[in-house]
Enzyme design. Structure first.
Site, PDB file in Angstrom:
ATOM      1  N   GLU A 224     -11.612  15.716 -42.696  1.00  0.00           N
ATOM      2  CA  GLU A 224     -11.883  16.805 -43.630  1.00  0.00           C
ATOM      3  C   GLU A 224     -11.358  18.134 -43.076  1.00  0.00           C
ATOM      4  O   GLU A 224     -11.515  18.430 -41.889  1.00  0.00           O
ATOM      5  CB  GLU A 224     -13.388  16.905 -43.866  1.00  0.00           C
ATOM      6  CG  GLU A 224     -13.794  17.994 -44.842  1.00  0.00           C
ATOM      7  CD  GLU A 224     -15.298  18.027 -45.090  1.00  0.00           C
ATOM      8  OE1 GLU A 224     -15.719  18.657 -46.072  1.00  0.00           O
ATOM      9  OE2 GLU A 224     -16.057  17.413 -44.299  1.00  0.00           O
TER      10      GLU A 224
ATOM     11  N   CYS B  21     -16.880  14.338 -47.253  1.00  0.00           N
ATOM     12  CA  CYS B  21     -18.212  14.546 -46.693  1.00  0.00           C
ATOM     13  C   CYS B  21     -19.315  14.139 -47.676  1.00  0.00           C
ATOM     14  O   CYS B  21     -19.286  13.047 -48.232  1.00  0.00           O
ATOM     15  CB  CYS B  21     -18.327  16.012 -46.271  1.00  0.00           C
ATOM     16  SG  CYS B  21     -19.640  16.397 -45.108  1.00  0.00           S
TER      17      CYS B  21
ATOM     18  N   LYS C 269     -12.773  19.144 -53.575  1.00  0.00           N
ATOM     19  CA  LYS C 269     -14.185  18.759 -53.510  1.00  0.00           C
ATOM     20  C   LYS C 269     -14.956  19.425 -54.642  1.00  0.00           C
ATOM     21  O   LYS C 269     -14.911  20.644 -54.805  1.00  0.00           O
ATOM     22  CB  LYS C 269     -14.764  19.164 -52.156  1.00  0.00           C
ATOM     23  CG  LYS C 269     -16.183  18.687 -51.905  1.00  0.00           C
ATOM     24  CD  LYS C 269     -16.627  19.063 -50.494  1.00  0.00           C
ATOM     25  CE  LYS C 269     -18.041  18.564 -50.197  1.00  0.00           C
ATOM     26  NZ  LYS C 269     -18.470  18.925 -48.820  1.00  0.00           N
TER      27      LYS C 269
END
Length: 326
Positions: free
Chosen positions: A46, A163, A127
């Protein structure tokens, strides 16, 4: 049905913290190194460029610090030409986590860039929900970027999430419904954060295995670790802190039935977690359970995903974006 095998690697490494040029240089070096090991698919952690904004967990909110982070964030495709060239030169599919800055703008996103083996940017996923203090840094990505991609001449479809985005069952099902075969779950060194030392790796393993089984996909889980470049940058620029420590990271490759193909790896040193993905094994797995088919029960359950364009540049970054060297 697929019957090809892929040599894949999940990268366990630390970036050159808060240094876009340095971190991109390291990406290119790792791509070259992986080519010497005949790796065909390489997944990075990430926001590997320019590193995870750990400062949001260590200090009071400060717009000036976010401004520094924005300056080191990646503009797609402007900053990725050399990475695209490396993918093309070595014929490697790369999935790269970056902090993305909107082209011609100031808004940042936690993004995952998928680059084909000919250098084409297949697309960017933003995201959809930054977690907790991350909202001080990143905007919310739209459903427009919630997609899977098929690298040329591979047959498989690949997609990724970042995540705790994996806790969003709707986001995962959206990828399942697109016929995903390989998933990349990108993570930072979550277990270095105060309060997560004893739980983060268990959480990551649980979420990665959950998607492996419920999606019936192979999962690459690349993670970074915290090194001295990160700790020193925060100390020198923001002052002493005791909320984040050196080390961390949990990197693995997981089979659809939840066994480990490779890893987990947790040491504080750069390493490729390498394994063979045998896509023919999906034939047996899918006979038992097919989340996009006979195990879906569409007459009972329906998923409504809003894929409407929300940001002005959504169509530009979803791709494909050819490499100008083609």
């Amino acid at each position: 049905m697929l019957d090809n095998k892929i040599k894949a690697a999940a990268v366990h490494a630390a970036p050159i913290y808060m240094d876009k040029a340095g971190s991109l240089g390291k990406v290119i070096s790792l791509i070259s190194q992986s080519a010497s090991e005949s790796i065909e698919l390489l997944a990075f952690p990430e926001v590997f460029v320019p590193g995870f904004p750990y400062f949001t967990n260590c200090y009071a909110p400060n717009a000036a610090t976010v401004t520094l982070y924005a300056a080191q964030s990646v503009v797609v495709p402007d900053d990725l030409g050399e990475v695209q060239a490396a993918c093309a030169a070595h014929k490697i599919v790369v999935v790269l986590g970056v902090s993305e800055r909107m082209r011609g703008g100031y808004t940042l996103f936690n993004s995952i860039v998928t680059i084909d083996a000919d250098g084409t940017i297949l697309g960017v996923h933003r995201k959809v929900q930054p977690t907790w203090a991350e909202r001080l840094v990143w905007g919310q990505g739209s459903g427009y970027t919630l997609r899977t991609y098929q690298p040329k001449d591979t047959g498989y479809r690949i997609g990724g999430l970042a995540c705790w985005e994996h806790t969003m069952n709707g986001a995962r099902q959206a990828l399942i419904d697109q016929g995903q075969h390989i998933h990349v779950g990108c993570w930072p060194a979550l277990d270095t954060l105060e309060g997560f030392e004893d739980t983060a790796c268990s959480q990551i393993e649980a979420l990665m295995k959950t998607h492996a089984l419920t999606a019936q996909v192979f999962v690459l889980c690349p993670s970074s670790y915290v090194d001295e470049t990160c700790l020193q940058w925060m100390e020198q620029n923001l002052g002493p802190q005791d909320k984040v420590k050196a080390g961390g990271g949990w990197t693995a490759i997981i089979h659809p039935f939840c066994s480990f193909i490779a890893g987990p790896y947790t040491k504080s040193q750069d390493h490729f977690v390498v394994g063979e993905i045998d896509l023919a094994q999906l034939n047996l797995v899918k006979a038992y359970v097919d989340g996009a088919g006979h195990y879906k029960r569409p007459e009972l359950f329906r998923l409504d995903v809003d894929t409407t364009q929300r940001w002005k540049d959504d169509p530009e970054i979803v791709g494909p974006i050819p490499w100008n060297g083609l």
